[in-house]
Design an enzyme around this catalytic site. Structure first.
Site, PDB file in Angstrom:
ATOM      1  N   GLY A 103      -7.883  -1.845  -3.032  1.00 22.33           N
ATOM      2  CA  GLY A 103      -7.159  -3.117  -2.873  1.00 22.33           C
ATOM      3  C   GLY A 103      -6.471  -3.181  -1.518  1.00 22.33           C
ATOM      4  N   VAL A 157      -3.696   3.953  14.279  1.00 20.32           N
ATOM      5  CA  VAL A 157      -4.776   4.955  14.371  1.00 20.32           C
ATOM      6  C   VAL A 157      -5.547   4.740  15.670  1.00 20.32           C
ATOM      7  CG1 VAL A 157      -6.974   5.732  13.375  1.00 20.32           C
ATOM      8  CG2 VAL A 157      -5.045   5.206  11.846  1.00 20.32           C
ATOM      9  N   ARG A 188     -14.687  -2.148  -3.019  1.00 19.52           N
ATOM     10  CA  ARG A 188     -14.802  -1.052  -3.982  1.00 19.52           C
ATOM     11  C   ARG A 188     -16.295  -0.738  -4.035  1.00 19.52           C
ATOM     12  NH1 ARG A 188     -10.134  -3.808  -6.448  1.00 19.52           N
ATOM     13  NH2 ARG A 188      -8.412  -2.342  -6.215  1.00 19.52           N
ATOM     14  N   ASP A 190      -5.513   6.541  -4.382  1.00 18.17           N
ATOM     15  CA  ASP A 190      -6.044   7.809  -4.893  1.00 18.17           C
ATOM     16  C   ASP A 190      -7.574   7.844  -4.939  1.00 18.17           C
ATOM     17  OD1 ASP A 190      -3.740   9.231  -5.252  1.00 18.17           O
ATOM     18  OD2 ASP A 190      -3.453   8.639  -7.351  1.00 18.17           O
ATOM     19  N   THR A 249      -1.375   1.034  -0.811  1.00 17.18           N
ATOM     20  CA  THR A 249      -1.495   0.316  -2.081  1.00 17.18           C
ATOM     21  C   THR A 249      -0.149  -0.305  -2.427  1.00 17.18           C
ATOM     22  OG1 THR A 249      -1.769   0.513  -4.477  1.00 17.18           O
ATOM     23  CG2 THR A 249      -1.165   2.514  -3.333  1.00 17.18           C
ATOM     24  N   ASP A 297       0.878  -0.668  -5.281  1.00 15.80           N
ATOM     25  CA  ASP A 297       1.309  -0.156  -6.592  1.00 15.80           C
ATOM     26  C   ASP A 297       2.316   0.999  -6.521  1.00 15.80           C
ATOM     27  OD1 ASP A 297      -0.538  -1.958  -7.495  1.00 15.80           O
ATOM     28  OD2 ASP A 297      -2.016  -0.475  -8.139  1.00 15.80           O
ATOM     29  N   ASP A 324       1.695   4.013  -6.572  1.00 11.58           N
ATOM     30  CA  ASP A 324       1.319   4.969  -7.630  1.00 11.58           C
ATOM     31  C   ASP A 324       0.628   6.214  -7.079  1.00 11.58           C
ATOM     32  OD1 ASP A 324      -0.965   3.679  -6.817  1.00 11.58           O
ATOM     33  OD2 ASP A 324      -1.774   3.392  -8.830  1.00 11.58           O
ATOM     34  N   ARG A 368      -1.392  -2.466 -11.636  1.00 11.44           N
ATOM     35  CA  ARG A 368      -2.455  -1.778 -12.402  1.00 11.44           C
ATOM     36  C   ARG A 368      -1.843  -0.991 -13.561  1.00 11.44           C
ATOM     37  NH1 ARG A 368      -7.713   0.449  -9.370  1.00 11.44           N
ATOM     38  NH2 ARG A 368      -6.168   1.200  -7.903  1.00 11.44           N
ATOM     39  N   ALA A 413      16.656  -9.064 -14.096  1.00 10.22           N
ATOM     40  CA  ALA A 413      15.922  -9.419 -15.320  1.00 10.22           C
ATOM     41  C   ALA A 413      16.647  -8.924 -16.564  1.00 10.22           C
ATOM     42  CB  ALA A 413      14.521  -8.826 -15.263  1.00 10.22           C
ATOM     43  N   ARG A 440       8.004 -19.752 -21.148  1.00  5.54           N
ATOM     44  CA  ARG A 440       6.875 -19.981 -20.239  1.00  5.54           C
ATOM     45  C   ARG A 440       6.454 -18.655 -19.606  1.00  5.54           C
ATOM     46  NH1 ARG A 440       7.236 -24.216 -22.475  1.00  5.54           N
ATOM     47  NH2 ARG A 440       7.430 -26.299 -21.545  1.00  5.54           N
ATOM     48  N   GLN A 461       0.885 -11.403  -4.406  1.00  4.09           N
ATOM     49  CA  GLN A 461       1.687 -10.207  -4.125  1.00  4.09           C
ATOM     50  C   GLN A 461       1.019  -9.278  -3.110  1.00  4.09           C
ATOM     51  OE1 GLN A 461       3.344  -8.741  -8.251  1.00  4.09           O
ATOM     52  NE2 GLN A 461       1.603 -10.079  -8.556  1.00  4.09           N
TER      53      GLN A 461
HETATM   54  P1  ADP Z   1      -7.736   2.971  -4.638  1.00  4.55           P
HETATM   55  O1  ADP Z   1      -8.230   3.676  -3.432  1.00  4.55           O
HETATM   56  O2  ADP Z   1      -6.764   1.881  -4.329  1.00  4.55           O
HETATM   57  O3  ADP Z   1      -7.259   3.921  -5.720  1.00  4.55           O
HETATM   58  P2  ADP Z   1     -10.178   2.573  -6.152  1.00  4.55           P
HETATM   59  O4  ADP Z   1      -9.790   3.501  -7.244  1.00  4.55           O
HETATM   60  O5  ADP Z   1     -10.849   1.301  -6.506  1.00  4.55           O
HETATM   61  O6  ADP Z   1      -8.952   2.140  -5.256  1.00  4.55           O
HETATM   62  O7  ADP Z   1     -11.111   3.410  -5.168  1.00  4.55           O
HETATM   63  C1  ADP Z   1     -11.594   2.823  -3.972  1.00  4.55           C
HETATM   64  C2  ADP Z   1     -12.974   3.360  -3.674  1.00  4.55           C
HETATM   65  O8  ADP Z   1     -12.896   4.773  -3.440  1.00  4.55           O
HETATM   66  C3  ADP Z   1     -13.982   3.225  -4.796  1.00  4.55           C
HETATM   67  O9  ADP Z   1     -14.579   1.942  -4.861  1.00  4.55           O
HETATM   68  C4  ADP Z   1     -15.002   4.273  -4.414  1.00  4.55           C
HETATM   69  O10 ADP Z   1     -15.835   3.804  -3.381  1.00  4.55           O
HETATM   70  C5  ADP Z   1     -14.120   5.390  -3.846  1.00  4.55           C
HETATM   71  N1  ADP Z   1     -13.851   6.384  -4.903  1.00  4.55           N
HETATM   72  C6  ADP Z   1     -13.052   6.247  -5.986  1.00  4.55           C
HETATM   73  N2  ADP Z   1     -13.076   7.339  -6.760  1.00  4.55           N
HETATM   74  C7  ADP Z   1     -13.936   8.203  -6.170  1.00  4.55           C
HETATM   75  C8  ADP Z   1     -14.414   9.522  -6.483  1.00  4.55           C
HETATM   76  N3  ADP Z   1     -13.994  10.166  -7.561  1.00  4.55           N
HETATM   77  N4  ADP Z   1     -15.279  10.099  -5.630  1.00  4.55           N
HETATM   78  C9  ADP Z   1     -15.693   9.453  -4.524  1.00  4.55           C
HETATM   79  N5  ADP Z   1     -15.296   8.210  -4.171  1.00  4.55           N
HETATM   80  C10 ADP Z   1     -14.436   7.594  -4.975  1.00  4.55           C
HETATM   81  O1  F6P Z   2      -4.233  -1.593  -6.740  1.00  6.42           O
HETATM   82  C1  F6P Z   2      -3.732  -2.788  -6.254  1.00  6.42           C
HETATM   83  C2  F6P Z   2      -3.974  -3.899  -7.253  1.00  6.42           C
HETATM   84  O2  F6P Z   2      -3.449  -5.113  -6.721  1.00  6.42           O
HETATM   85  C3  F6P Z   2      -3.400  -3.647  -8.649  1.00  6.42           C
HETATM   86  O3  F6P Z   2      -2.026  -3.905  -8.716  1.00  6.42           O
HETATM   87  C4  F6P Z   2      -4.258  -4.567  -9.470  1.00  6.42           C
HETATM   88  O4  F6P Z   2      -4.366  -4.087 -10.793  1.00  6.42           O
HETATM   89  C5  F6P Z   2      -5.588  -4.499  -8.796  1.00  6.42           C
HETATM   90  O5  F6P Z   2      -5.356  -4.085  -7.469  1.00  6.42           O
HETATM   91  C6  F6P Z   2      -6.327  -5.814  -8.787  1.00  6.42           C
HETATM   92  O6  F6P Z   2      -7.572  -5.611  -8.243  1.00  6.42           O
HETATM   93  P1  F6P Z   2      -8.561  -6.795  -7.820  1.00  6.42           P
HETATM   94  O7  F6P Z   2      -8.122  -7.274  -6.473  1.00  6.42           O
HETATM   95  O8  F6P Z   2      -9.892  -6.135  -7.796  1.00  6.42           O
HETATM   96  O9  F6P Z   2      -8.431  -7.872  -8.841  1.00  6.42           O
END
Ligand code: ADP
Ligand code: F6P
Length: 324
Positions: free
Chosen positions: A15, A27, A76, A107, A129, A131, A133, A175, A190, A248, A256
């Site tokens: 994301g 970079v 992704r 991650d 991110t 999040d 997280d 997420r 809140a 509502r 966001q």
């Molecule tokens: P984020 O990086 O925000 O956690 P995703 O979990 O969607 O988002 O991962 C982003 C991209 O990283 C994935 O679409 C994929 O290309 C790559 N990726 C995710 N998990 C793995 C994995 N276990 N091994 C290799 N590439 C991965």
């Molecule tokens: O990881 C960032 C995030 O915005 C999460 O908060 C949310 O669950 C997800 O991405 C939404 O993903 P997408 O843009 O694929 O709908």
């Protein structure tokens, strides 16, 4: 002996998050400052596999620090999760002379970087991110902008909620993580904050609280609901039926993720991008940049991915106390 790096690649993955452009810019410019050439990889790992790669000069990142989103695009990419995809990605790096790669993402993106490092491409992760997280770091690029955007939106909902003496459920992103909900819950005062880490799914308790607050003279009842719990619209219907108070739901959604980054996101993302470039220039690999105890630092990606993170209990308890 550490491998000498001549060409540094940079990509954004997962994301998008406001501040990613500041990190890309850092970079590019810190690598050039260190005497390296830089290549931008477009659309994350998907663009790497499709060889969507272009040289980046210091001028190519001019006028980007204040822009939301990512100038490189993001995606992704399911193929990158496979061994074949990972081997091919490493091959493409070698073909284009990319011996060091900065991956800006979460991650999942770091797991991809970890696989490339094992295949001989020096990689550094930068946490991007909204999040928050990622366990190894107290800061992730985009979180600050996202909470400020959500906070302003919730303030607006609160105004109309007060005028109509309504209950409002506002769903925020995150997420599986409740950090955006927790921060906004405190910042927006809140009455209830629902996060997967804490919510016991006892809706009757929530309903009793809304009725109690009405009796105490509160003119609105704001519930910040984390995306992981979701179902805000049906929850609103049930609450209205049970309390007789108009309710509502507002789902803030992707607003966001966009917008001009805050000062904090611009500065921290710049620091992290420059740090990542320096790590590659020192011959480091399989590292992720983090922010911990007031300073920028780095961790082994394997260790970083194994770490766990919990919502800060003190903040959670304080949020509860302040909502009386
Ligand atoms: P984020 O990086 O925000 O956690 P995703 O979990 O969607 O988002 O991962 C982003 C991209 O990283 C994935 O679409 C994929 O290309 C790559 N990726 C995710 N998990 C793995 C994995 N276990 N091994 C290799 N590439 C991965
Ligand atoms: O990881 C960032 C995030 O915005 C999460 O908060 C949310 O669950 C997800 O991405 C939404 O993903 P997408 O843009 O694929 O709908």
């Amino acid at each position: 002996m550490a491998k000498e790096i001549n060409t540094i690649g940079v990509l954004t993955s997962g994301g998008d998050a406001s501040g990613m452009n500041a990190a890309i810019r850092a970079v590019v410019r810190k690598s050039i400052y260190n005497g390296k050439t830089v290549k931008g990889i477009y659309r994350g790992y998907s663009g790497l596999l499709n060889e969507e790669i272009r040289d980046l000069t210091a001028r190519d990142v001019s006028d980007t620090i204040s822009r939301g989103g990512t100038i490189l695009g993001t995606a992704r990419c399911a193929e990158m999760r496979t061994e074949e995809g990972q081997r091919q990605a490493a091959e493409v790096c070698r073909k284009h002379g990319i011996d060091g790669l900065v991956v800006i993402g979460g991650d999942g993106s770091f797991a991809g970087a970890q696989k490339l490092a094992a295949l001989g491409i020096n990689t550094i992760g930068v946490p991007g991110t909204i999040d928050l997280d990622i366990a190894c770091t107290e800061y992730t690029i985009g979180f600050d902008t996202a909470i400020n955007t959500a906070m302003e939106a919730i303030d607006k909902v609160r105004d109309t909620s007060t005028s109509h003496e309504r209950c409002s459920i506002i769903e925020v992103m995150g997420r599986h993580a409740g950090y955006i909900a927790l921060y906004c819950g405190i910042a927006n005062g809140a009455e209830d904050i629902l996060v997967v880490e804490k919510y016991d799914y006892d809706e009757q308790k929530l309903i009793n609280n809304i009725i109690r607050n009405k009796k105490r003279g509160k003119k609105h009842h704001i519930i910040v609901n984390a995306e992981g719990i979701g179902h805000s619209t049906s929850m609103a219907r049930r609450i209205q039926a049970a309390t007789g108070i108009e309710t509502r739901a507002t789902i803030l959604g992707h607003m966001q993720r966009g917008g001009s980054p805050t000062c904090k996101d611009r500065v921290y993302a710049s620091m992290m991008g420059a740090y990542a470039a320096d790590l590659l220039c020192e011959g480091k690999t399989n590292r992720v940049v983090g922010y911990s105890h007031g300073d920028f630092t780095d961790f082994d990606i394997d260790d970083a991915l194994a770490m766990q993170k919990e919502l800060p209990e003190n903040m959670w308890q304080t949020a509860r106390a302040l909502s009386v």
